[in-house]
Design an enzyme around this catalytic site. Sequence first.
Site, PDB file in Angstrom:
ATOM      1  N   LEU A   1       0.831  -1.214   0.000  1.00  4.67           N
ATOM      2  CA  LEU A   1       0.000   0.000   0.000  1.00  4.67           C
ATOM      3  C   LEU A   1       0.865   1.265   0.000  1.00  4.67           C
ATOM      4  CD1 LEU A   1      -2.858  -0.906   2.531  1.00  4.67           C
ATOM      5  CD2 LEU A   1      -2.633  -1.450   0.102  1.00  4.67           C
TER       6      LEU A   1
ATOM      7  N   TYR B   1      -2.885  -6.663  16.780  1.00  6.77           N
ATOM      8  CA  TYR B   1      -3.084  -5.804  15.601  1.00  6.77           C
ATOM      9  C   TYR B   1      -4.350  -4.962  15.781  1.00  6.77           C
ATOM     10  CZ  TYR B   1      -3.320  -4.758  10.536  1.00  6.77           C
ATOM     11  OH  TYR B   1      -3.355  -4.140   9.316  1.00  6.77           O
TER      12      TYR B   1
ATOM     13  N   LYS C   1      -4.424  -1.008  15.749  1.00  8.08           N
ATOM     14  CA  LYS C   1      -5.150  -0.254  14.724  1.00  8.08           C
ATOM     15  C   LYS C   1      -6.326   0.533  15.323  1.00  8.08           C
ATOM     16  CE  LYS C   1      -2.694  -1.277  11.066  1.00  8.08           C
ATOM     17  NZ  LYS C   1      -1.884  -0.250  10.383  1.00  8.08           N
TER      18      LYS C   1
HETATM   19  P1  NDP Z   1       3.592  -4.745   3.392  1.00  6.92           P
HETATM   20  O1  NDP Z   1       4.129  -5.823   4.272  1.00  6.92           O
HETATM   21  O2  NDP Z   1       3.748  -4.834   1.926  1.00  6.92           O
HETATM   22  O3  NDP Z   1       4.174  -3.338   3.842  1.00  6.92           O
HETATM   23  C1  NDP Z   1       4.619  -3.030   5.104  1.00  6.92           C
HETATM   24  C2  NDP Z   1       5.757  -2.049   4.929  1.00  6.92           C
HETATM   25  O4  NDP Z   1       6.144  -1.576   6.209  1.00  6.92           O
HETATM   26  C3  NDP Z   1       6.991  -2.672   4.287  1.00  6.92           C
HETATM   27  O5  NDP Z   1       7.464  -1.830   3.266  1.00  6.92           O
HETATM   28  C4  NDP Z   1       7.996  -2.758   5.422  1.00  6.92           C
HETATM   29  O6  NDP Z   1       9.315  -2.552   4.925  1.00  6.92           O
HETATM   30  C5  NDP Z   1       7.542  -1.608   6.302  1.00  6.92           C
HETATM   31  N1  NDP Z   1       7.903  -1.808   7.698  1.00  6.92           N
HETATM   32  C6  NDP Z   1       7.555  -2.835   8.518  1.00  6.92           C
HETATM   33  N2  NDP Z   1       8.139  -2.689   9.715  1.00  6.92           N
HETATM   34  C7  NDP Z   1       8.867  -1.546   9.644  1.00  6.92           C
HETATM   35  C8  NDP Z   1       9.707  -0.858  10.542  1.00  6.92           C
HETATM   36  N3  NDP Z   1       9.949  -1.321  11.786  1.00  6.92           N
HETATM   37  N4  NDP Z   1      10.290   0.299  10.150  1.00  6.92           N
HETATM   38  C9  NDP Z   1      10.076   0.774   8.898  1.00  6.92           C
HETATM   39  N5  NDP Z   1       9.302   0.171   7.999  1.00  6.92           N
HETATM   40  C10 NDP Z   1       8.716  -0.984   8.371  1.00  6.92           C
HETATM   41  O7  NDP Z   1       2.045  -4.633   3.797  1.00  6.92           O
HETATM   42  P2  NDP Z   1       0.840  -3.687   3.316  1.00  6.92           P
HETATM   43  O8  NDP Z   1       1.256  -2.804   2.213  1.00  6.92           O
HETATM   44  O9  NDP Z   1      -0.331  -4.560   3.140  1.00  6.92           O
HETATM   45  O10 NDP Z   1       0.578  -2.826   4.648  1.00  6.92           O
HETATM   46  C11 NDP Z   1       0.803  -1.429   4.740  1.00  6.92           C
HETATM   47  C12 NDP Z   1      -0.070  -0.873   5.849  1.00  6.92           C
HETATM   48  O11 NDP Z   1      -1.432  -1.067   5.530  1.00  6.92           O
HETATM   49  C13 NDP Z   1       0.149  -1.544   7.202  1.00  6.92           C
HETATM   50  O12 NDP Z   1       0.052  -0.567   8.223  1.00  6.92           O
HETATM   51  C14 NDP Z   1      -1.011  -2.507   7.286  1.00  6.92           C
HETATM   52  O13 NDP Z   1      -1.332  -2.811   8.631  1.00  6.92           O
HETATM   53  C15 NDP Z   1      -2.089  -1.712   6.600  1.00  6.92           C
HETATM   54  N6  NDP Z   1      -3.215  -2.486   6.094  1.00  6.92           N
HETATM   55  C16 NDP Z   1      -3.100  -3.344   5.032  1.00  6.92           C
HETATM   56  C17 NDP Z   1      -4.216  -3.998   4.537  1.00  6.92           C
HETATM   57  C18 NDP Z   1      -4.153  -4.915   3.352  1.00  6.92           C
HETATM   58  O14 NDP Z   1      -5.188  -5.494   2.982  1.00  6.92           O
HETATM   59  N7  NDP Z   1      -3.023  -5.083   2.703  1.00  6.92           N
HETATM   60  C19 NDP Z   1      -5.529  -3.849   5.153  1.00  6.92           C
HETATM   61  C20 NDP Z   1      -5.535  -2.913   6.261  1.00  6.92           C
HETATM   62  C21 NDP Z   1      -4.418  -2.273   6.686  1.00  6.92           C
HETATM   63  P3  NDP Z   1      10.617  -3.258   5.607  1.00  6.92           P
HETATM   64  O15 NDP Z   1      10.200  -4.661   5.948  1.00  6.92           O
HETATM   65  O16 NDP Z   1      11.668  -3.168   4.553  1.00  6.92           O
HETATM   66  O17 NDP Z   1      10.963  -2.432   6.791  1.00  6.92           O
END
Ligand code: NDP
Length: 254
Positions: free
Chosen positions: A23, A157, A161
């Site tokens: 996202l 979670y 959230k």
């Molecule tokens: P992804 O796993 O693709 O993205 C998560 C991103 O967060 C990655 O780029 C990761 O990069 C980064 N991240 C995780 N931990 C850390 C950290 N400690 N510091 C910096 N960056 C971090 O998942 P989504 O795109 O699906 O999720 C994005 C957001 O949307 C989240 O908050 C998720 O809870 C929310 N969401 C998603 C939904 C869905 O259907 N996909 C539904 C509802 C909410 P890296 O590991 O390199 O650090």
Amino acid sequence: MDKTKAFSLTGEVALITGGGTGLGLSIARCMTASGAKVVITGRRENVLQEAVKEIGDAADYVVHDVTSASDSNSLIDTVVKRHGSVSILVNNAGINMKKPAIDTTEEEFLSILTTNVLGAHSLVRAAAPHMIERGRGSILFIASMASLFGIPGVVAYSAAKSGIVGMVRTLATELSPSGVRVNAIAPGWIETAMSRKAMEGDPARKAKIIGRTPMAKFGDPDDIGWAAVYLASPAAQFVSGVCLPVDGGVSIGF
Ligand code: NDP
């Protein structure tokens, strides 16, 4: 307001945590398509490099871990030094964990809270003074359907959230008088690596989701990207403190 620029982000600098994948990457793509410069962050440099290559000249990256609160000020300083300001902050970085509530340890619970809630607050603390000084800014959080109703297997979670929605309301009351708007997007089930992993080996869960989604499908990451553009744009200049579901109707469906 110039009506031809109501949805334009030209001149804005957006910092998007977790912007290298899923996202966050879609939000980065949609925001650059709308004229913004974006700085994406995450822990994996190779992922960020790939994303910047794909997005093009309007994108930059900084390797940053949101759980490292002591690095928040230096991240904001780096963005301001390189690009002149941080006018949009998108707290998108997040992690999930699927486990029954009675098996979830304190350590696991804390790790979800630290990334999703404290990490976001730490960046608000660092970025908001710059926005207040300029008299304008937009802060976005990515909430979830778990902010709105009960979903089994995601106790930490859900707490995180739901906490985000409370944080948005408080921040909106504190920062809006200074011209800084604070809002959240609650994505429904969107097709990304995170959601695919959560769905793996669980066809019943997938069928349940589709069955209770009035639009009967998963969302596209760009659906979240365009909602983020709207909330950060002049068109939303009187919108602060909301949590906008972008969910194909799941949150109101039966
Ligand atoms: P992804 O796993 O693709 O993205 C998560 C991103 O967060 C990655 O780029 C990761 O990069 C980064 N991240 C995780 N931990 C850390 C950290 N400690 N510091 C910096 N960056 C971090 O998942 P989504 O795109 O699906 O999720 C994005 C957001 O949307 C989240 O908050 C998720 O809870 C929310 N969401 C998603 C939904 C869905 O259907 N996909 C539904 C509802 C909410 P890296 O590991 O390199 O650090």
